[in-house]
Design a protein around this motif. Structure first.
Motif, short mmCIF file in Angstrom:
data_model
loop_
_atom_site.label_atom_id
_atom_site.label_comp_id
_atom_site.label_asym_id
_atom_site.label_seq_id
_atom_site.Cartn_x
_atom_site.Cartn_y
_atom_site.Cartn_z
N GLY A 61 0.81 -1.21 0.00
CA GLY A 61 0.00 0.00 0.00
C GLY A 61 0.85 1.25 0.00
N LEU A 62 0.20 2.41 0.06
CA LEU A 62 0.89 3.68 -0.05
C LEU A 62 1.75 4.02 1.17
CD1 LEU A 62 -2.01 5.80 -1.62
CD2 LEU A 62 0.00 4.87 -2.79
N ASP A 63 1.44 3.42 2.31
CA ASP A 63 2.18 3.75 3.54
C ASP A 63 2.43 2.49 4.35
OD1 ASP A 63 3.44 5.19 5.53
OD2 ASP A 63 1.58 5.80 6.51
N THR A 64 3.31 1.64 3.84
CA THR A 64 3.60 0.35 4.50
C THR A 64 5.12 0.10 4.54
OG1 THR A 64 3.32 -0.79 2.38
CG2 THR A 64 1.40 -0.69 3.84
N PRO A 65 5.86 0.93 5.28
CA PRO A 65 7.32 0.76 5.31
C PRO A 65 7.76 -0.53 5.99
CG PRO A 65 6.61 2.37 6.94
CD PRO A 65 5.40 2.06 6.10
N GLU A 66 6.84 -1.20 6.69
CA GLU A 66 7.21 -2.42 7.42
C GLU A 66 7.57 -3.58 6.49
OE1 GLU A 66 4.06 -0.24 9.89
OE2 GLU A 66 4.45 -0.67 7.77
N PHE A 67 7.01 -3.59 5.28
CA PHE A 67 7.18 -4.74 4.40
C PHE A 67 7.50 -4.31 2.98
CE2 PHE A 67 4.17 -6.17 7.71
CZ PHE A 67 4.91 -7.23 8.23
N SER A 68 8.13 -5.25 2.24
CA SER A 68 8.47 -5.04 0.84
C SER A 68 7.96 -6.21 0.02
CB SER A 68 9.99 -4.91 0.66
OG SER A 68 10.51 -3.85 1.42
N VAL A 69 7.82 -5.99 -1.27
CA VAL A 69 7.43 -7.07 -2.17
C VAL A 69 8.43 -8.22 -2.05
CG1 VAL A 69 7.12 -7.72 -4.59
CG2 VAL A 69 6.22 -5.54 -3.76
N GLY A 70 7.92 -9.43 -1.92
CA GLY A 70 8.77 -10.60 -1.79
C GLY A 70 8.95 -11.09 -0.36
N ASP A 71 8.58 -10.28 0.62
CA ASP A 71 8.70 -10.71 2.02
C ASP A 71 7.77 -11.89 2.30
OD1 ASP A 71 10.54 -8.78 2.62
OD2 ASP A 71 9.11 -7.42 3.61
#
Length: 309
Positions: A75-85
């Motif tokens: 989402g627009l504000d989800t610094p906790e995770f990245s694609v592929g996690d």
């Protein structure tokens, strides 16, 4: 995407395996490609209409709150995770409609943590709701090193986690279960006693703990609550996940909350070898109705899961 869908309240026969729209991803959510989804009694209770008095439920409904999978979009504000996690979580939202019995689920970041490296997809999907329920129940009654803890239905999903977490906390654990599950409980670190029969249960527990127990976690309800309070040195140190009436006896009714930090703690226990996940059955997503029937039987040991990916 493909998902399990129901358009009305009812039993397992209402479930359909069908195509539906991919979920939208809100700013505080990530899109998870589901590898496996845990099955819990609350899933079929929602479909049966039991949660209608306390939660907004919308149709068409995709059941399921437990998930293990891979982040596919953020989402627009989800610094906790990245694609592929690789993640796992208890994806309970404020309203019930878009669950985890699907190829994709939009999950708020507060409901997720990184998947334990030591667990496969099925095992990871079996942890969230039951593991959080066990952890939060034990905390609610203040379990600590040296306590003697009584766990009812100790071979079930929540019970088997409660046994292991209490042992990891340094407690002595007495667990109730049918005799066929006694060796299983011993393997988890508990001292087993046969469940049921009210006063006889009290006698069986007192044979192991003549002075009673320090805390109790009830996963059954009924006579287990009364028996626990007879055995407790402090009647307030009782938590029940099934009997709201326990609060009238001075105990605690626990309704599990999504919590990323608690999920991370469960992952640490698993990776440290202190939390094992027994999978009773793993079925394909299309067989969700059979998973409901197995859960309703009340005879499963450990967890039921649906394989999706």
């Amino acid at each position: 995407m493909r998902a399990i869908i129901t358009n009305r309240y009812g039993g397992p026969e209402t479930l359909e395996f069908a195509e539906t729209d991919d979920p939208k991803v809100s700013p505080d959510q990530v899109l998870v490609r589901v590898k496996a989804a845990g099955v819990n009694p609350v899933d079929w209770k929602i479909v049966a209409g039991h949660l209608d008095p306390i939660m907004y439920v919308h149709f068409p409904l995709v059941p399921g709150w437990d998930v293990a999978g891979v982040v596919e979009a953020v989402g627009l504000d989800t610094p906790e995770f990245s694609v592929g996690d690789e993640v796992f979580g208890y994806v309970r939202k404020d309203e019930v409609q878009h669950g985890t019995y699907a190829e994709l689920v939009a999950a708020p970041v507060r409901t997720l943590a990184r998947k334990p490296a030591s667990l496969d997809w099925r095992q990871a999907a079996g942890v969230p709701l039951a593991g959080l329920m066990a952890l939060q129940s034990l905390r609610r009654v203040g379990v600590s090193k040296g306590d003697t803890v009584l766990v009812h239905a100790a071979a079930g999903g929540v019970g088997s986690f409660a046994v292991q977490i209490a042992v990891a906390m340094g407690a002595r654990v007495i667990g109730t279960a049918s005799e066929r599950n006694h060796d299983y409980l011993r393997s988890l670190g508990a001292e087993p006693v046969t469940y049921g029969d009210g006063h006889r249960l009290i006698e069986r527990v007192r044979q192991l703990a003549p002075e009673g127990v320090d805390a109790a976690v009830d996963n059954v309800g009924g006579d287990a609550v009364a028996a626990s309070q007879d055995l407790l040195k402090d009647p307030s140190r009782l938590a029940s996940i099934v009997d709201p009436g326990v609060t009238q006896r001075g105990g605690h009714h626990v309704w599990v909350r999504p919590d990323s930090a608690d999920l991370a703690e469960l992952a640490e226990l698993a990776d440290a070898g202190k939390l094992k996940v027994h999978i009773d059955r793993a079925l394909p997503l299309a067989e969700a109705a059979e998973a409901f029937r197995l859960s309703q039987s009340g005879k499963t040991r450990g967890k039921l899961v649906l394989e999706v990916g």
